[in-house]
Design an enzyme around this catalytic site. Structure first.
Site, PDB file in Angstrom:
ATOM      1  N   ASP A 113       3.922   0.616  12.168  1.00  0.00           N
ATOM      2  CA  ASP A 113       2.685   0.006  11.674  1.00  0.00           C
ATOM      3  C   ASP A 113       2.573  -1.478  12.028  1.00  0.00           C
ATOM      4  OD1 ASP A 113       1.865   2.407  10.679  1.00  0.00           O
ATOM      5  OD2 ASP A 113       2.573   2.027   8.648  1.00  0.00           O
ATOM      6  N   ARG A 119      -4.817  10.959   3.932  1.00  0.00           N
ATOM      7  CA  ARG A 119      -3.766  11.981   4.061  1.00  0.00           C
ATOM      8  C   ARG A 119      -2.749  11.938   2.927  1.00  0.00           C
ATOM      9  NH1 ARG A 119      -2.122  14.513   8.619  1.00  0.00           N
ATOM     10  NH2 ARG A 119      -0.003  14.549   7.842  1.00  0.00           N
ATOM     11  N   ASP A 165      -5.256  13.849  12.773  1.00  0.00           N
ATOM     12  CA  ASP A 165      -5.968  12.593  12.619  1.00  0.00           C
ATOM     13  C   ASP A 165      -5.774  11.748  13.862  1.00  0.00           C
ATOM     14  OD1 ASP A 165      -3.474  11.504  12.440  1.00  0.00           O
ATOM     15  OD2 ASP A 165      -3.570  11.093  10.303  1.00  0.00           O
ATOM     16  N   LYS A 199       0.840  -1.211   0.000  1.00  0.00           N
ATOM     17  CA  LYS A 199       0.000   0.000   0.000  1.00  0.00           C
ATOM     18  C   LYS A 199       0.870   1.254   0.000  1.00  0.00           C
ATOM     19  CE  LYS A 199      -1.813   1.682   4.056  1.00  0.00           C
ATOM     20  NZ  LYS A 199      -1.426   3.089   4.217  1.00  0.00           N
ATOM     21  N   ASN A 200       1.873   1.272   0.894  1.00  0.00           N
ATOM     22  CA  ASN A 200       2.628   2.509   1.062  1.00  0.00           C
ATOM     23  C   ASN A 200       3.646   2.750  -0.046  1.00  0.00           C
ATOM     24  OD1 ASN A 200       1.056   3.052   3.211  1.00  0.00           O
ATOM     25  ND2 ASN A 200       2.548   2.434   4.766  1.00  0.00           N
ATOM     26  N   ILE A 256       7.328   7.182  16.687  1.00  0.00           N
ATOM     27  CA  ILE A 256       6.972   7.822  15.415  1.00  0.00           C
ATOM     28  C   ILE A 256       5.730   8.700  15.570  1.00  0.00           C
ATOM     29  CG2 ILE A 256       6.460   7.422  12.959  1.00  0.00           C
ATOM     30  CD1 ILE A 256       9.246   6.421  13.812  1.00  0.00           C
TER      31      ILE A 256
HETATM   32  N1  EPU Z   1       6.101  14.633  10.598  1.00  0.00           N
HETATM   33  C1  EPU Z   1       6.243  15.953  10.942  1.00  0.00           C
HETATM   34  N2  EPU Z   1       6.343  16.877   9.948  1.00  0.00           N
HETATM   35  C2  EPU Z   1       6.325  16.518   8.630  1.00  0.00           C
HETATM   36  C3  EPU Z   1       6.188  15.165   8.288  1.00  0.00           C
HETATM   37  C4  EPU Z   1       6.089  14.233   9.294  1.00  0.00           C
HETATM   38  O1  EPU Z   1       6.267  16.314  12.107  1.00  0.00           O
HETATM   39  O2  EPU Z   1       6.429  17.414   7.765  1.00  0.00           O
HETATM   40  C5  EPU Z   1       5.984  13.631  11.674  1.00  0.00           C
HETATM   41  C6  EPU Z   1       4.606  12.945  11.607  1.00  0.00           C
HETATM   42  O3  EPU Z   1       3.644  13.706  12.308  1.00  0.00           O
HETATM   43  C7  EPU Z   1       4.883  11.621  12.269  1.00  0.00           C
HETATM   44  C8  EPU Z   1       6.347  11.337  11.871  1.00  0.00           C
HETATM   45  O4  EPU Z   1       6.895  12.583  11.458  1.00  0.00           O
HETATM   46  O5  EPU Z   1       4.786  11.740  13.650  1.00  0.00           O
HETATM   47  C9  EPU Z   1       6.522  10.320  10.766  1.00  0.00           C
HETATM   48  O6  EPU Z   1       5.785  10.706   9.630  1.00  0.00           O
HETATM   49  P1  EPU Z   1       6.168  10.268   8.156  1.00  0.00           P
HETATM   50  O7  EPU Z   1       6.149  11.475   7.304  1.00  0.00           O
HETATM   51  O8  EPU Z   1       7.409   9.425   8.170  1.00  0.00           O
HETATM   52  O9  EPU Z   1       4.948   9.312   7.791  1.00  0.00           O
HETATM   53  P2  EPU Z   1       3.912   9.463   6.581  1.00  0.00           P
HETATM   54  O10 EPU Z   1       4.626   9.617   5.309  1.00  0.00           O
HETATM   55  O11 EPU Z   1       2.862  10.438   6.944  1.00  0.00           O
HETATM   56  C10 EPU Z   1       3.945   6.882   6.082  1.00  0.00           C
HETATM   57  C11 EPU Z   1       2.945   5.776   5.981  1.00  0.00           C
HETATM   58  C12 EPU Z   1       2.387   5.447   7.351  1.00  0.00           C
HETATM   59  C13 EPU Z   1       3.559   5.052   8.246  1.00  0.00           C
HETATM   60  C14 EPU Z   1       4.626   6.160   8.285  1.00  0.00           C
HETATM   61  C15 EPU Z   1       5.852   5.810   9.085  1.00  0.00           C
HETATM   62  C16 EPU Z   1       1.997   6.115   3.807  1.00  0.00           C
HETATM   63  C17 EPU Z   1       0.814   6.474   2.997  1.00  0.00           C
HETATM   64  N3  EPU Z   1       1.855   6.189   5.118  1.00  0.00           N
HETATM   65  O12 EPU Z   1       3.257   8.012   6.617  1.00  0.00           O
HETATM   66  O13 EPU Z   1       1.546   4.313   7.158  1.00  0.00           O
HETATM   67  O14 EPU Z   1       3.091   4.824   9.555  1.00  0.00           O
HETATM   68  O15 EPU Z   1       5.014   6.465   6.934  1.00  0.00           O
HETATM   69  O16 EPU Z   1       6.489   4.697   8.531  1.00  0.00           O
HETATM   70  O17 EPU Z   1       3.038   5.763   3.292  1.00  0.00           O
HETATM   71  C18 EPU Z   1      -0.236   2.783   7.546  1.00  0.00           C
HETATM   72  O18 EPU Z   1       0.096   2.193   6.510  1.00  0.00           O
HETATM   73  O19 EPU Z   1      -1.091   2.282   8.350  1.00  0.00           O
HETATM   74  C19 EPU Z   1       0.380   4.087   7.870  1.00  0.00           C
HETATM   75  C20 EPU Z   1      -0.108   4.913   8.787  1.00  0.00           C
END
Ligand code: EPU
Length: 420
Positions: free
Chosen positions: A305, A92, A116, A22-23, A327
């Site tokens: 996750d 998101r 969220d 998915k990711n 995280i």
């Molecule tokens: N964060 C910030 N500022 C930013 C970006 C992120 O503070 O500009 C913080 C977030 O709030 C969070 C942390 O950094 O606390 C990690 O966020 P990250 O950007 O790494 O995650 P994401 O890209 O929003 C993806 C996956 C998530 C997975 C995370 C961590 C997708 C669509 N989503 O999210 O997947 O938990 O990486 O590996 O790729 C899931 O599949 O159930 C899921 C939630």
């Protein structure tokens, strides 16, 4: 309302094949915006989030056609560079179109996602990175208006934290920027390496994907992609824990064992016997797991996750486990649900204290999000009697054929529609 009803107590056995991640696939779909024409993607999972991302692309002007696990997407020459709030709210990951639309159309209008269930989840690092490449942003009525009046230019971007989404958004902005971009402290997730491979199939020039320093040499033009999505390590890990929690023996096929190194290590520490091959993992679960501790961290650390599923397993362990969530600030709604099943889990800030109990007993619980929902089903597989997991549609966002797959492994499980 969809719910999953599980009757616990059966040891699972047999094999299951995992789908594309998915990711990864969600980002590949966004990457397509970078080149007009007909794109092809294989090993695409049949999950709700893929449908939502296709709707985002359709809003922008694309058309998508699915044939089994192959997805063909046509990207037109002219795009409508916006992602509306209805779709961003549903998922998101829609905000990832920001970098791609800026690169391709020189502008973008993307509704801000807001908080969220995992906490506030800001996108400051996405914006800082794209700003360094030359983008400007203005927030009007909840919609972020982005522009790149002088085009995007390669530069050095150092991320404060190896955010997956920020790395991807900067990557989208950089692939067609003028000159070279260096991303330091980039996320190293296998899905990022797979995105770089998909972008390379489109003509991008990227070095260091999968490491913390990525170099992207901007190219003038990109061509449509033809790519096969990397297997889903979270789906694989979830089925392995299903084997572990029931004391069964499960083989997960069509996966990449090295992508689950830390998770497999912890499952071994918990008393599971694990064997791996090129593209499979076999796990034999103990009668009762041992307590283990871990902290969630960016890859190659223990994946956040997999945290709720692992806590479900440790809830019936011998001894007390302590885990730390690094995280997300608020990934704990599942704790109350697990305790309803008889678990003894308490929270101390970002630490989760799990005092293993001998048995869980089935009852109605809620699937608060994708992984929490999967964890509730896993706990139900071990619990005595019936467990009804409400709001099963959350699970559909990330798992294709979750119920039939578990049934094929021997679970007593069914899905039903009930009045909300
Ligand atoms: N964060 C910030 N500022 C930013 C970006 C992120 O503070 O500009 C913080 C977030 O709030 C969070 C942390 O950094 O606390 C990690 O966020 P990250 O950007 O790494 O995650 P994401 O890209 O929003 C993806 C996956 C998530 C997975 C995370 C961590 C997708 C669509 N989503 O999210 O997947 O938990 O990486 O590996 O790729 C899931 O599949 O159930 C899921 C939630």
């Amino acid at each position: 309302m969809e719910q999953i009803v599980v009757t616990g107590g059966r040891a699972l056995g047999g094999s299951v094949q995992v789908c594309g991640a998915k990711n990864a696939v969600l980002k590949h779909l966004v990457a397509m915006l970078l080149a007009p024409g007909e794109h092809r993607l294989d090993n695409v999972p049949g999950i709700a989030d893929v449908d939502i991302m296709c709707r985002v692309l359709e809003h922008i002007g694309a058309s998508a056609r699915r044939d089994g696990s192959r997805l063909t997407v046509h990207i037109p020459d002219d795009l409508r560079p916006e992602a509306p709030i209805e779709l961003v709210r549903k998922m998101r990951a829609s905000i990832l179109v920001l970098g791609a639309l800026l690169a391709r159309a020189g502008e973008a209008r993307v509704a801000l996602p807001g908080g969220d269930d995992f906490g506030s989840r800001p996108i400051d690092m996405h914006l800082d990175g794209l700003e360094a490449l030359g983008a400007t942003f203005e927030l009007r009525h909840g919609v972020l208006h982005a522009a790149a009046p002088g085009g995007l230019r390669g530069t050095e971007v150092t991320l404060e934290f190896p955010s997956v989404g920020a790395t991807e958004n900067v990557l989208f902005g950089a692939v067609m920027a003028q000159g070279t971009t260096v991303i330091s402290n980039a996320a190293r997730e296998p899905e990022i390496a797979d995105l770089a491979a998909a972008l390379s199939s489109m003509g991008a020039r990227i070095d260091g994907a999968g490491t913390s320093t990525m170099q992207i040499h901007g190219v003038g033009e990109m061509a449509p992609m033809d790519h096969r999505v990397v297997p889903d390590r979270l789906e694989a890990g979830t089925y392995l824990i299903a084997g572990a929690i029931t004391g069964g023996e499960v083989t997960v096929e069509r996966c990449v064992p090295s992508h689950l190194r830390m998770e497999l290590r912890k499952l071994e520490e918990a008393g599971c016997e694990i064997e791996t091959g090129d593209d499979w993992v076999r796990l034999a679960g103990p009668e009762r797991p041992q307590a283990v501790g871990f902290s969630t961290l960016p890859y190659p650390g223990f994946h956040t996750d997999m945290h709720p599923q692992m806590v479900a397993l440790l809830s019936v362990a011998e001894g007390t486990s302590v885990i730390t969530e690094n995280i997300y600030e608020a990934r704990f709604r599942y704790v109350g649900e697990l305790n309803r099943l008889g678990a003894d889990v308490t929270l101390e800030g970002q630490h989760v204290l799990i005092r293993g109990v001998e048995a869980l007993s089935g009852c109605p619980v809620d699937a608060c999000d994708i992984r929490a929902g999967a964890a509730m089903v896993l706990a139900g597989l071990r619990a005595e009697g019936y467990t009804e997991v409400a709001n099963a549609n959350h699970i559909d966002r990330g798992y294709q054929r979750f119920v039939p797959n578990l049934e094929a492994l021997g679970a007593d499980i069914r899905r039903e529609t009930v009045e909300a």
